[in-house]
Scaffold this active site. Structure first.
Site, PDB file in Angstrom:
ATOM      1  N   ASN A  10      -2.175  -6.165   2.542  1.00  0.00           N
ATOM      2  CA  ASN A  10      -2.497  -5.677   3.887  1.00  0.00           C
ATOM      3  C   ASN A  10      -3.948  -5.194   3.838  1.00  0.00           C
ATOM      4  O   ASN A  10      -4.232  -4.145   3.286  1.00  0.00           O
ATOM      5  CB  ASN A  10      -1.538  -4.526   4.241  1.00  0.00           C
ATOM      6  CG  ASN A  10      -1.870  -3.887   5.574  1.00  0.00           C
ATOM      7  OD1 ASN A  10      -2.716  -4.393   6.335  1.00  0.00           O
ATOM      8  ND2 ASN A  10      -1.222  -2.771   5.882  1.00  0.00           N
ATOM      9  N   TRP A  11      -4.819  -6.007   4.424  1.00  0.00           N
ATOM     10  CA  TRP A  11      -6.250  -5.665   4.350  1.00  0.00           C
ATOM     11  C   TRP A  11      -6.662  -4.593   5.358  1.00  0.00           C
ATOM     12  O   TRP A  11      -7.787  -4.108   5.314  1.00  0.00           O
ATOM     13  CB  TRP A  11      -7.099  -6.924   4.598  1.00  0.00           C
ATOM     14  CG  TRP A  11      -7.120  -7.876   3.446  1.00  0.00           C
ATOM     15  CD1 TRP A  11      -6.528  -7.712   2.226  1.00  0.00           C
ATOM     16  CD2 TRP A  11      -7.783  -9.149   3.415  1.00  0.00           C
ATOM     17  NE1 TRP A  11      -6.790  -8.810   1.436  1.00  0.00           N
ATOM     18  CE2 TRP A  11      -7.557  -9.703   2.140  1.00  0.00           C
ATOM     19  CE3 TRP A  11      -8.543  -9.869   4.336  1.00  0.00           C
ATOM     20  CZ2 TRP A  11      -8.069 -10.948   1.764  1.00  0.00           C
ATOM     21  CZ3 TRP A  11      -9.042 -11.107   3.967  1.00  0.00           C
ATOM     22  CH2 TRP A  11      -8.810 -11.635   2.691  1.00  0.00           C
ATOM     23  N   HIS A  96       4.428  -0.535  10.324  1.00  0.00           N
ATOM     24  CA  HIS A  96       3.594   0.140   9.319  1.00  0.00           C
ATOM     25  C   HIS A  96       3.355   1.586   9.736  1.00  0.00           C
ATOM     26  O   HIS A  96       3.196   1.874  10.923  1.00  0.00           O
ATOM     27  CB  HIS A  96       2.255  -0.603   9.160  1.00  0.00           C
ATOM     28  CG  HIS A  96       1.491  -0.100   7.970  1.00  0.00           C
ATOM     29  ND1 HIS A  96       0.714   1.027   8.029  1.00  0.00           N
ATOM     30  CD2 HIS A  96       1.432  -0.539   6.691  1.00  0.00           C
ATOM     31  CE1 HIS A  96       0.201   1.247   6.828  1.00  0.00           C
ATOM     32  NE2 HIS A  96       0.624   0.305   5.996  1.00  0.00           N
ATOM     33  N   GLU A 168       7.799   2.056   2.071  1.00  0.00           N
ATOM     34  CA  GLU A 168       6.487   2.670   1.868  1.00  0.00           C
ATOM     35  C   GLU A 168       6.565   4.164   2.190  1.00  0.00           C
ATOM     36  O   GLU A 168       6.449   4.556   3.363  1.00  0.00           O
ATOM     37  CB  GLU A 168       5.448   2.016   2.787  1.00  0.00           C
ATOM     38  CG  GLU A 168       5.228   0.555   2.500  1.00  0.00           C
ATOM     39  CD  GLU A 168       3.804   0.134   2.888  1.00  0.00           C
ATOM     40  OE1 GLU A 168       3.088  -0.346   2.002  1.00  0.00           O
ATOM     41  OE2 GLU A 168       3.417   0.308   4.051  1.00  0.00           O
ATOM     42  N   SER A 213       0.031   3.092  -2.805  1.00  0.00           N
ATOM     43  CA  SER A 213      -0.800   3.338  -3.990  1.00  0.00           C
ATOM     44  C   SER A 213      -0.431   2.470  -5.196  1.00  0.00           C
ATOM     45  O   SER A 213      -0.499   2.915  -6.346  1.00  0.00           O
ATOM     46  CB  SER A 213      -0.794   4.820  -4.368  1.00  0.00           C
ATOM     47  OG  SER A 213      -1.411   5.582  -3.345  1.00  0.00           O
TER      48      SER A 213
HETATM   49  P1  PGA Z   1      -2.177   1.480  -0.249  1.00  0.00           P
HETATM   50  O1  PGA Z   1      -1.626   0.964   1.175  1.00  0.00           O
HETATM   51  O2  PGA Z   1      -1.844   0.427  -1.253  1.00  0.00           O
HETATM   52  O3  PGA Z   1      -3.659   1.663  -0.046  1.00  0.00           O
HETATM   53  O4  PGA Z   1      -1.484   2.777  -0.536  1.00  0.00           O
HETATM   54  C1  PGA Z   1      -0.377   0.372   1.268  1.00  0.00           C
HETATM   55  C2  PGA Z   1      -0.070   0.036   2.693  1.00  0.00           C
HETATM   56  O5  PGA Z   1      -0.522   0.741   3.612  1.00  0.00           O
HETATM   57  O6  PGA Z   1       0.647  -0.941   2.984  1.00  0.00           O
END
Ligand code: PGA
Length: 250
Positions: A10-11, A96, A168, A213
């Site tokens: 996910n950019w 998200h 997440e 992360s």
């Molecule tokens: P992150 O983002 O890897 O920078 O924690 C993950 C996401 O938002 O899908």
């Protein structure tokens, strides 16, 4: 059951068209030739068409980071399901936490987007997860069950085959503080059981990804867990070399 790993990038609001094209060229050079995993990349809308057409014969599936809940209309700044499909999207990320919290999207709104995406043959990557406050109040399972129930309420087989769920935890996104893989495993198993119980998925084929992360040092620890079928990566997906190190574990 062993499920094929899925690595999703996910950019967010990063990369111009030119930067995006350069990235994919580099990523393709770094991928293991015997890779047996799926790679999904969600660039910004502006780069989607170019990437999906330039790299149509490569191993990467391109998708969108969001879509409108309406088919078309007077909705300034929105993008429709037809537009992203024409742009080459084969999947869309929905629910998200940044959409939920910064843009106030609730479960009902997300549910409408999911239905529209599935009716139009897209795959859906649905994100669920609890806040730090909900976690410390011991409400993680309750919050996730509520998100699943409301977001998936009208989704039935065979459409459910096109749904992937990403767990997440919100406190882990972009914080540098990933979840403990054992804790994540427990939640992934809960998500799978919830889906089976609610007749969404009886074949154990559902893929549940972990996100928050993830980096090239901790990725393998997540993939070792039985119910973690891949990773949704934000920050660490922005560099093609780092992302390839993660994907090549698959
Ligand atoms: P992150 O983002 O890897 O920078 O924690 C993950 C996401 O938002 O899908």
């Amino acid at each position: 059951m062993k499920r094929r790993h899925l690595f999703a990038a996910n950019w967010k609001m990063h990369k111009t068209v030119e930067q995006a094209e350069r990235y994919i060229k580099q990523l393709q050079l770094c991928l293991r030739s015997d890779l047996a995993a799926d790679i999904f990349i969600a660039p910004p809308f502006t780069a989607l068409y170019s990437l999906a057409h330039l790299f149509a014969n490569g191993p990467i599936v391109f998708g969108a980071q969001n879509v409108s809940d309406q088919f078309e209309g007077a909705l300034t700044g929105e993008i429709s399901v037809n537009m992203i499909i024409e742009g080459g999207a084969r999947f869309v990320i929905l629910g998200h936490s940044e959409r939920r919290h910064i843009f106030h999207e609730d479960n009902d709104f997300i549910q409408r987007k999911i239905m529209l995406a599935l009716q139009n043959n897209l795959e859906v990557l649905l994100c669920v997860g609890e806040t730090a406050v909900e976690r410390s109040a011991g409400k993680t399972f309750q919050v996730i069950a509520e998100q699943l129930k409301n977001c998936l309420k009208d989704v039935r087989e065979p459409d459910f085959k096109r749904v992937t769920i990403a767990y997440e935890p919100i406190w882990a996104i972009g914080s540098g503080q990933a979840a403990n893989p054992k804790d994540a495993q427990e939640i992934h198993a809960f998500i799978r059981q919830w889906c089976t119980k609610n007749e969404k998925n009886n074949q154990e084929s559902l893929r549940v990804l972990y996100g928050g992360s993830v980096n090239s040092r901790n990725a393998a620890n997540f993939l070792n867990e039985e119910d973690i079928d891949g990773l949704l990566v934000g920050t660490a997906s922005l560099d093609p070399n780092t992302f390839s190190e993660i994907v090549n574990l698959g």
